[in-house]
Design a protein around this motif. Structure first.
Motif: not given
Length: 236
Positions: A36-43
């Motif tokens: 799965l493709t994902a990014t992070s926004a803080g935690r």
């Protein structure tokens, strides 16, 4: 509900887990291994909604996935090419297996063939990335080269394969990153990459499977038609 980040639809891990009917821990595992493709926004992990829908379609298929090196051999044979990295016995078994499969079941069985990196590069650099040594076009990017009955309109997500080393080089040279709306899907084979990506365009069956995994219905239909033709012409 879906959120939007940089113009793309994203899900929290809980939302993705609910969509796929798995645990949040399983979603985090799928993100770690590139499924799965994902990014992070803080935690907070934000999972790309399109990759979740692709995963849901693949999960609907039956049967265990092929080992990556065998999956690549199957796609080479479906394209009328010889996969020299597997022995004659494996090629004989694959020929029989392919003759009994539909395009959709082949795509499902080959779903673990590569780690997918949906990323973005400045539009001015995209063609430079695609023409870089060690990058092999696939999907809509290569559809016309292999006779698929589909045309890419506008700025589609360009699909290509490369080795891990080439991906690292491209990232350093062109500033490829996971922020914003992806315009590249760079895929690293989970097998010995040298023989697989040593070309400008992937074989027809690989292009077909990538089309079959697209979100667009017409593109998937074109992929199914192309792979059906490959199977009939090369294994009939």
């Amino acid at each position: 509900m879906l959120s939007r980040r940089g113009g793309e639809c994203v899900l929290t891990t809980d939302q993705a887990a609910s969509y796929l009917d798995v645990s949040s821990a399983e979603i985090r595992r799928l993100v770690r291994n590139g499924a799965l493709t994902a990014t992070s926004a803080g935690r907070t992990i934000l999972v790309d909604e399109a990759s979740v829908r692709r995963r849901a379609r693949l999960a609907a298929g039956r049967g265990r996935p092929l080992d990556p090196s065998v999956a690549w051999a199957a796609l080479w044979m479906a394209s009328g090419e010889r996969p020299d990295w597997v022995d004659q016995r494996t090629r004989t078994r694959l020929r029989s297996w392919l003759r009994q499969r539909t395009p959709e079941s082949v795509a499902t069985a080959c779903r673990r063939r590569a780690d997918v990196h949906d990323v973005r590069v400045l539009p001015a650099y995209r063609e430079a990335v695609l023409s870089h040594d060690g990058v092999a076009a696939s999907g809509l990017t290569a559809a016309s080269d292999v006779g698929a009955d589909v045309v890419a309109w506008g700025e589609h997500v360009a699909v290509a394969y490369c080795s891990r080393g080439v991906l690292d080089e491209l990232t350093d040279r062109y500033g490829i990153n996971g922020r914003g709306v992806p315009n590249l899907s760079l895929r690293v084979p989970r097998a010995e990459a040298a023989a697989i990506v040593a070309r400008r365009t992937m074989p027809a069956a690989v292009v077909a499977v990538d089309l079959l995994e697209d979100d667009d219905v017409r593109t998937r239909r074109a992929g199914a038609d192309l792979l059906d033709r490959c199977l009939r012409e090369n294994l009939g």
